[in-house]
Design a protein around this motif. Structure first.
Motif, short mmCIF file in Angstrom:
data_model
loop_
_atom_site.label_atom_id
_atom_site.label_comp_id
_atom_site.label_asym_id
_atom_site.label_seq_id
_atom_site.Cartn_x
_atom_site.Cartn_y
_atom_site.Cartn_z
N UNK A 1 0.81 -1.22 0.00
CA UNK A 1 0.00 0.00 0.00
C UNK A 1 0.84 1.27 0.00
N UNK A 2 2.17 1.11 0.18
CA UNK A 2 3.02 2.29 0.18
C UNK A 2 3.34 2.67 -1.26
N UNK A 3 2.87 3.81 -1.67
CA UNK A 3 3.16 4.30 -3.01
C UNK A 3 4.35 5.24 -2.95
N UNK A 4 4.98 5.43 -4.09
CA UNK A 4 6.06 6.40 -4.13
C UNK A 4 5.48 7.77 -3.84
N UNK B 1 12.58 1.89 8.34
CA UNK B 1 11.35 1.42 8.96
C UNK B 1 10.25 2.48 8.91
N UNK B 2 10.55 3.62 8.32
CA UNK B 2 9.58 4.70 8.22
C UNK B 2 8.56 4.37 7.13
N UNK B 3 7.39 5.02 7.18
CA UNK B 3 6.36 4.80 6.17
C UNK B 3 6.75 5.55 4.89
N UNK B 4 7.65 4.94 4.18
CA UNK B 4 8.30 5.55 3.02
C UNK B 4 8.43 4.47 1.96
N UNK B 5 8.60 4.83 0.70
CA UNK B 5 8.64 3.77 -0.31
C UNK B 5 9.92 2.96 -0.26
N UNK B 6 10.91 3.35 0.57
CA UNK B 6 12.10 2.53 0.79
C UNK B 6 11.95 1.65 2.04
N UNK B 7 10.75 1.62 2.58
CA UNK B 7 10.53 0.84 3.80
C UNK B 7 10.93 -0.62 3.62
N UNK C 1 14.81 -4.72 -7.45
CA UNK C 1 15.89 -4.96 -6.50
C UNK C 1 16.37 -3.66 -5.87
N UNK C 2 16.46 -2.60 -6.66
CA UNK C 2 16.93 -1.31 -6.16
C UNK C 2 15.91 -0.21 -6.43
N UNK C 3 15.76 0.68 -5.44
CA UNK C 3 15.00 1.91 -5.61
C UNK C 3 15.88 3.07 -5.12
N UNK C 4 15.58 4.26 -5.61
CA UNK C 4 16.44 5.41 -5.32
C UNK C 4 15.61 6.57 -4.78
N UNK C 5 16.19 7.28 -3.80
CA UNK C 5 15.53 8.44 -3.23
C UNK C 5 16.55 9.58 -3.12
N UNK C 6 16.21 10.79 -3.55
CA UNK C 6 14.92 11.17 -4.14
C UNK C 6 14.73 10.59 -5.55
N UNK C 7 13.50 10.45 -5.94
CA UNK C 7 13.21 9.93 -7.27
C UNK C 7 13.77 10.85 -8.34
#
Length: 320
Positions: free
Chosen positions: A105-108, A147-153, A182-188
């Motif tokens: 349910x966590x969206x970017x 562990x935050x409600x973030x899309x990298x959770x 496998x990998x996501x990046x922040x900031x988008x």
């Protein structure tokens, strides 16, 4: 648990150790050891590799035995499938999926990621140690789990620094069998190809080791070679090339994976920096820096090819 889930959750290293195999070289998705099937093996001919569905499959390049882990146990212990299953059930990895399961349910979103959101909990230390991470690395590279409600959770999060400022975060998934990237990046929208991992730590170095991935760089650092940067993949961008020139290191050591992409990027980078003292470490087929011992790494380092030697070798033997 179904036999498919068993195949995906086996601690293959413990299986091998239990049947008496020694001198095992293990990484996240590949394990090499001496073959207990033909027993006269002195070259670590046995290789276990995870396929695209996360199942361990083995092949011995001497006796040519191959199959999945059940086939392996049946062959080594001369038993039937049920007996093999009973044996393997002792080596299932039980992971706390409440920690690792990705929240669908966590969206970017534009939720800000803060330093205090990235923690290292006791539950994650054994997982990371299995991937060659030492406890000192947690502080050295300042990574942890979001562990935050973030899309990298629920990802291992590595900060990338430049000029001692965090430029972006890389989130590496923990659950290998999830459908997520496998990998996501922040900031988008950040261009990872504009940066080098561990860049600040090599600014005054006379020699720089260049590798592909973050785990490779951490392992090389653990071998005592802290003057290492990673390209975040098997290609080099114009920006990364410029940064390497700006560092003014006289000596470059190229340390890429032992596969076609690794051979290709070594050739490309060697050609880019022929005005420097370039050496190329040539890994055995399908091995990478995160999968070998210190002794093997030191040997490859001492016996590295010059840039010109490698270019000639690539043209005559490595191009297919």
């Amino acid at each position: 648990m179904s036999s498919l889930k068993v195949r995906r959750n086996i601690d293959i290293v413990k299986v091998l150790e239990n049947i008496g195999v020694q001198n095992i070289i293990a990484s996240e998705d590949r394990v090499r050891s001496f073959c207990p099937i033909h027993k006269s093996d002195k070259q670590r001919s046995l290789s276990f590799i995870k396929d695209d569905s996360g199942i361990w499959r083995y092949k011995c390049f001497q006796c040519e035995s191959k199959g999945d882990v059940f086939d392996f146990i049946k062959t080594v212990k001369k038993c039937n499938f049920k007996q093999a299953l009973d044996f393997i059930n002792h080596f299932i990895i039980h992971v706390d999926l409440s920690l690792l399961k990705q929240d669908v349910n966590i969206k970017k979103s534009k939720v800000e990621l803060k330093v205090e959101d990235i923690l290292l909990t006791k539950e994650m230390i054994p997982y990371l140690k299995k991937r060659g991470i030492l406890e000192k690395n947690f502080d050295e590279f300042q990574f942890g789990v979001c562990y935050h409600h973030h899309f990298l959770r629920n990802r291992i999060v590595f900060p990338v620094f430049e000029d001692h400022t965090k430029k972006f975060y890389i989130g590496r998934k923990i659950d290998e069998y999830s459908k997520y990237p496998r990998y996501l990046y922040y900031p988008e929208g950040i261009k990872k190809s504009d940066y080098l991992f561990n860049y600040d730590c090599v600014k005054s170095a006379d020699e720089i080791i260049i590798c592909e991935g973050i785990f490779d760089a951490i392992q090389i650092s653990n071998f005592g070679f802290s003057h290492v940067v990673a390209l975040f993949g098997s290609s080099i961008s114009k920006k990364q090339e410029e940064k390497i020139w700006e560092l003014n290191a006289e000596n470059l050591v190229l340390c890429f994976d032992g596969d076609k992409k690794g051979f290709d990027i070594a050739y490309d980078v060697a050609n880019l920096f022929l005005n420097k003292d370039v050496r190329v470490m040539l890994f055995n087929t399908n091995l990478d820096p995160a999968e070998i011992t210190y002794r093997d790494f030191e040997k490859l380092y001492k016996n590295a090819f010059t840039g010109e030697e490698y270019i000639n070798l690539y043209k005559t033997r490595l191009v297919t």
